[in-house]
Design an enzyme around this catalytic site. Structure first.
Site, PDB file in Angstrom:
ATOM      1  N   SER A 142       0.829  -1.284   0.100  1.00 52.75           N
ATOM      2  CA  SER A 142       0.064  -0.057  -0.029  1.00 52.75           C
ATOM      3  C   SER A 142       0.728   1.385  -0.037  1.00 52.75           C
ATOM      4  O   SER A 142       1.760   1.152   0.695  1.00 52.75           O
ATOM      5  CB  SER A 142      -0.922  -0.136   1.171  1.00 52.75           C
ATOM      6  OG  SER A 142      -1.445   1.098   1.524  1.00 52.75           O
TER       7      SER A 142
ATOM      8  N   TYR B 282      -2.066  -0.548  10.790  1.00 56.83           N
ATOM      9  CA  TYR B 282      -1.954  -0.824   9.644  1.00 56.83           C
ATOM     10  C   TYR B 282      -0.904  -0.121   8.689  1.00 56.83           C
ATOM     11  O   TYR B 282      -0.479  -1.261   7.784  1.00 56.83           O
ATOM     12  CB  TYR B 282      -3.439  -0.530   8.781  1.00 56.83           C
ATOM     13  CG  TYR B 282      -3.535  -0.974   7.342  1.00 56.83           C
ATOM     14  CD1 TYR B 282      -3.747  -2.129   7.131  1.00 56.83           C
ATOM     15  CD2 TYR B 282      -3.362   0.063   6.299  1.00 56.83           C
ATOM     16  CE1 TYR B 282      -4.053  -2.616   5.721  1.00 56.83           C
ATOM     17  CE2 TYR B 282      -3.507  -0.331   4.935  1.00 56.83           C
ATOM     18  CZ  TYR B 282      -3.862  -1.690   4.837  1.00 56.83           C
ATOM     19  OH  TYR B 282      -4.076  -2.068   3.253  1.00 56.83           O
TER      20      TYR B 282
END
Length: 303
Positions: free
Chosen positions: A176, A201
């Site tokens: 990501s 995350y």
């Protein structure tokens, strides 16, 4: 390194749209034909989103796809939807493992080793959004760190033999752009003392990106890359914004890096079809070694 294949004109590719959606040039530009015929791919987190679309595209290119989901029921449902979307049933194999339990990751790897002595592709796509409050698995790890990174780390280690046996296997880690905002909390990797779901995350994605090259050691015959699939309309979208592209677009970016015709650099991070910059920590040898040691400690006896 050559990136020539990554710059293949869209006009030379065949758009493969998701069932019921209008095709777009960016959506799932992959070549036609059975270019992956005879190859076997394991896609984790393939019950929905980018993972399911990646499985669909890989099967469409002729690969035998090991479709991983958290439960057997979810895996069976994913395969049923793939068949309904046009995939051949004999190309699909259901596999179940709950990545919040590292013993299940190890069992999954053992099943693959037993039945597939050569594994051509490992797509580490499984990901979990960090919960609102710090949550530890039974293994003692922050849940998103374990599902998003430690499971991939463990799979790469336990599947090294079949990956090496394939001769030119690839590991594709779905990371990501949020990893660029992250930092490793070395003293408290589970962030028990100061927790933020976004920070947790992002740290898991940074760890995955940092560890990519280590998943394909020199001489193994394996190449590993990571990528940002773009902001897509998946279960993780709330971490990024309110709107996202179809999951098929993210899957197209994943599948392109799986193609034998696409030359890739081991350990590289891709964004938008090209090699992109990573967080500085991903280039720091000391940090990379520290992460490898930490990951081995956190997976413990499961390895």
């Amino acid at each position: 390194m050559s990136d020539s294949a990554l710059s293949t004109p869209v006009s030379a590719l065949t758009s493969v749209a998701a069932p019921g959606s209008a095709p777009s040039a960016a959506a799932a530009a992959v070549p036609s034909g059975q270019v992956l015929s005879g190859r076997t791919a394991l896609v984790t987190g393939a019950s929905s989103g980018i993972g399911w679309e990646s499985a669909r595209l890989l099967a469409g290119l002729g690969a035998t796809v090991l479709v991983h989901a958290r439960t057997a029921a979810e895996a069976e449902a994913a395969v049923a939807r793939l068949v309904a979307a046009g995939a051949r049933r004999d190309q699909l194999v259901e596999l179940a493992a709950d990545f919040t339990h590292l013993t299940e990751v190890a069992v999954l790897a053992g099943t693959v080793v037993k039945h597939y002595p050569a594994l051509d592709l490992l797509v580490n796509n499984a990901a979990a959004m960090a919960p609102e409050r710090c949550t530890l698995t039974d293994d003692g790890n922050e849940v998103s760190l374990q599902v998003n990174f430690l499971a991939a780390h463990l799979l790469a280690k336990l599947l090294r033999a079949p990956l090496a046996a394939a001769g030119d296997a690839r590991i594709v880690n779905v990371s990501s752009s949020l990893h660029l905002t992250a930092s490793m909390n070395w003293s408290d990797p589970h962030r028990v003392k100061r927790y933020s779901r976004v920070a947790a995350y992002a740290q898991s994605q940074l760890a995955l990106t940092m560890a990519t090259a280590d998943m394909a050691p020199a001489g193994s015959g394996v190449t590993a890359v990571s990528l940002n699939p773009g902001q897509c309309a998946t279960a993780l979208l709330p971490l990024y914004g309110r709107t996202g592209a179809p999951a098929a677009e993210g899957a197209a970016a994943v599948v392109r890096l799986c193609l034998p015709s696409v030359a890739v650099a081991n350990g590289a991070y891709y964004d938008g079809g090209s090699v992109a910059r990573t967080a500085p920590a991903a280039q720091e040898e000391r940090s990379l070694k520290r992460l490898a040691k930490l990951a081995d400690q956190l997976v413990g006896q499961a390895a």
